[in-house]
Scaffold this active site. Structure first.
Site: not given
Length: 243
Positions: A51, A38, A8
């Protein structure tokens, strides 16, 4: 190998999220086959990997990403907040991450957008992924249904995924409406019935963000195809790999 591990924002438990340091640390673990990142656009149209809509939390800069030129974002320190060892880490461009990941990791690229916040974001991401020959190694995901529809209009060959974090509604129906083959869902929203239904329909499910071995094992027992997205891929390794 059961329940594939997804790093992640890279190995964000140890390195500053969405930086090349985090990507390299994820790549260094041979069992990490996927990574989630992201992407947003700078004012001058460069896709960058970050992000938050604001620069404030993960850099020494201030303000909105969309209001800053790439060269300004590039000069910021995106590592010191995580630790002195990461001082000088930068906000990477998507191009840099693709170059590093190519042939090593598949990517779940989240388009961080809402409405008309980032005109041209979908095309810019598609062009970069295609230029690196990585279309088959990538899924493009978003909370924003409009972004997912634009991707299919621009290049229907791309695999798309809906990010879902609602306690109500019908994610299976929404996926069908949007022609998505991937669901990114908060792990505590996932249940055995939904996991089974989606697997039967050929939908790949990724559960986020799972950092405890107990939850990893619970998801594994729920269905062997659930991808486990974690800040701590090392815990995934300790949980699922034999000593």
């Amino acid at each position: 190998m059961k329940n594939m591990c997804v790093a992640h924002r890279g190995f964000s438990g140890k390195a500053p999220e969405n930086t090349l340091a985090a990507v390299r640390m994820a790549i260094a673990l041979p069992f990490v086959r996927w990574m989630e990142i992201d992407v947003q656009l700078t004012k001058d149209g460069v896709p960058v990997v970050i992000h938050d809509f604001s620069l404030d939390r993960t850099t020494n800069g201030h303000g909105k990403v969309k209001n800053m030129d790439y060269e300004h974002v590039r000069r910021l320190d995106a590592g010191s907040w995580k630790g002195r060892a990461f001082r000088g880490e930068r906000v990477p461009s998507l191009k840099e991450v693709l170059e590093l990941a190519s042939g090593r990791l598949r990517l779940n690229i989240e388009l961080k957008t809402s409405g008309d916040m980032y005109p041209g974001l979908e095309q810019a991401v598609i062009d970069l992924v295609n230029a690196h020959g990585m279309r088959d190694e990538v899924v493009l995901t978003s909370f924003d249904a409009g972004a997912l529809q634009r991707i299919k209009e621009l290049d229907p060959r791309f695999r798309t995924g809906l990010i879902y974090d609602s306690r109500s509604g019908d994610p299976a129906r929404k996926l069908k409406e949007l022609d998505c083959s991937f669901l990114s869902i908060s792990f505590d929203r996932l249940n055995p019935g939904l996991a089974k239904l989606l697997a039967e329909r050929g939908i790949r499910v990724m559960a986020w963000t799972v950092n405890k071995a107990k939850e990893m094992r619970r998801l594994s027992a729920m269905h062997s195809e659930i991808m486990i997205c974690t800040n701590r891929p090392d815990i995934w390794g300790d949980t699922f790999l034999e000593a």
